[in-house]
Design an enzyme around this catalytic site. Structure first.
Site, PDB file in Angstrom:
ATOM      1  N   HIS A  89       0.831  -1.208   0.000  1.00  0.00           N
ATOM      2  CA  HIS A  89       0.000   0.000   0.000  1.00  0.00           C
ATOM      3  C   HIS A  89       0.865   1.259   0.000  1.00  0.00           C
ATOM      4  CE1 HIS A  89      -3.353  -2.560   2.086  1.00  0.00           C
ATOM      5  NE2 HIS A  89      -3.068  -2.970   0.866  1.00  0.00           N
ATOM      6  N   HIS A 246      -9.164  -2.304  -5.127  1.00  0.00           N
ATOM      7  CA  HIS A 246      -8.061  -2.615  -4.218  1.00  0.00           C
ATOM      8  C   HIS A 246      -7.072  -3.573  -4.865  1.00  0.00           C
ATOM      9  CE1 HIS A 246      -5.918  -2.769  -0.462  1.00  0.00           C
ATOM     10  NE2 HIS A 246      -5.745  -4.069  -0.696  1.00  0.00           N
ATOM     11  N   ASP A 250      -3.081  -2.946  -5.081  1.00  0.00           N
ATOM     12  CA  ASP A 250      -2.015  -3.898  -4.749  1.00  0.00           C
ATOM     13  C   ASP A 250      -1.052  -4.079  -5.918  1.00  0.00           C
ATOM     14  OD1 ASP A 250      -2.794  -4.410  -2.148  1.00  0.00           O
ATOM     15  OD2 ASP A 250      -3.897  -6.242  -2.627  1.00  0.00           O
ATOM     16  N   HIS A 273      -0.406 -11.045  -4.892  1.00  0.00           N
ATOM     17  CA  HIS A 273       0.986 -10.647  -4.680  1.00  0.00           C
ATOM     18  C   HIS A 273       1.975 -11.647  -5.275  1.00  0.00           C
ATOM     19  CE1 HIS A 273      -0.618  -7.558  -2.137  1.00  0.00           C
ATOM     20  NE2 HIS A 273      -1.122  -8.421  -1.282  1.00  0.00           N
TER      21      HIS A 273
END
Length: 309
Positions: A89, A246, A250, A273
């Site tokens: 973030h 969101h 990321d 991720h």
């Protein structure tokens, strides 16, 4: 004293005008954390310093090949075993603001989660202000498609004239369901459209995640929590498609670990991720897929843009 032509500001690297500070709780550790973002010299990139460590063990460079864990967050580490978790973030806020060089000093192993979005970090950077530096900003231009896939998930780069993102998610949950969104990176667009989107999770997964040492600091104050087909947070969602926004947030943070802005189109399909980092590793391994792009031709005559007073 050197003065820079404002019309050419996008050609130059930027750092902060002054240090800024915040405190918060680590999402996964549950520990209180103190963090300071400070100016750094041109060409040094984004660097983390653990103030609770000594010597070389304290320093971690924010780069793709320093990623050591991707379980629910991105964790950086060095050869001394020092780690910094949940960097995505903050990295997204730095990318969105156009910060090339900064030193981030932190007194623990995890960046504070704040409200679960990048908005508090974006606000901090706006408070600090940006200082233009007299060094060219180098970008990574995508020259050909690169893709990684895993179990029905995918992440890819393709050539494009701008830094743009598209993402699609599909959850077996009525609250999230199927969402997709596209986004072109620019400071105002990131602040207004992406930065406020919060991380999210499911109530039925909390006990298990805490049993394996994760989300110990999670709460309705720093995440969107879904129970069945209900959003538990008072006030509900910030956007109707906050979840896919969101995921873009990321991706912006994960991909800024390339060490430079990426000029090209990123597309994620249910990626996270781990796959974002695998994509960066695949890109860097293929020297024919990218190049470092110098600034426009005007940079060949630096004197056009920098005048000595």
């Amino acid at each position: 004293m050197k003065k820079i032509n404002v019309k050419s500001e996008n050609l130059f690297q930027h750092t902060l005008k002054r240090p800024v500070h915040c405190t918060g709780v680590g999402l996964h550790s549950g520990d209180d954390v103190s963090l300071t973002i400070a100016p750094a010299d041109a060409g040094t990139g984004i660097r983390f310093v653990r103030s609770d460590k000594l010597g070389p063990a304290a320093h971690i460079t924010a780069l793709w090949d320093q990623v050591v864990d991707t379980r629910l967050c991105t964790v950086l580490g060095n050869s001394h075993g020092t780690t910094i978790g949940t960097v995505e973030h903050l990295m997204a806020a730095l990318a969105g603001a156009g910060v090339d060089n900064a030193v981030i000093t932190i007194d623990g192993p995890e960046v504070p989660i704040m409200d679960g979005s990048a908005a508090p970090f974006t606000a901090l950077l706006e408070t600090a202000g940006l200082a233009m530096q007299t060094a060219p900003r180098r970008a990574i231009r995508i020259l050909k498609p690169v893709e990684v896939t895993e179990g029905g998930k995918s992440a890819s780069f393709a050539p494009a004239p701008e830094t743009c993102y598209s993402f699609e998610i599909d959850f077996d949950n009525a609250v999230i369901a199927r969402q997709n969104r596209s986004f072109t990176l620019a400071a105002d667009a990131f602040r207004d459209d992406i930065a406020e989107a919060r991380t999210f999770g499911f109530l039925h997964e909390v006990d298990y995640l805490r049993s394996v040492g994760l989300v110990r600091g999670g709460s309705l104050d720093n995440a969107v929590v879904i129970s069945g087909d209900t959003v538990m947070n008072e006030g509900g969602l910030r956007f109707h498609d906050e979840f896919v926004r969101h995921k873009i947030l990321d991706a912006v943070g994960d991909l800024y670990l390339a060490g430079a802005p990426i000029v090209g189109h990123f597309h994620g399909c249910r990626s996270g991720h781990a796959l974002n980092n695998k994509l960066l590793r695949a890109l860097m391994a293929d020297q024919s897929a990218w190049c470092f792009e110098p600034p426009p031709a005007a940079w060949q005559d630096f004197g056009r843009h920098v005048a000595v007073a």
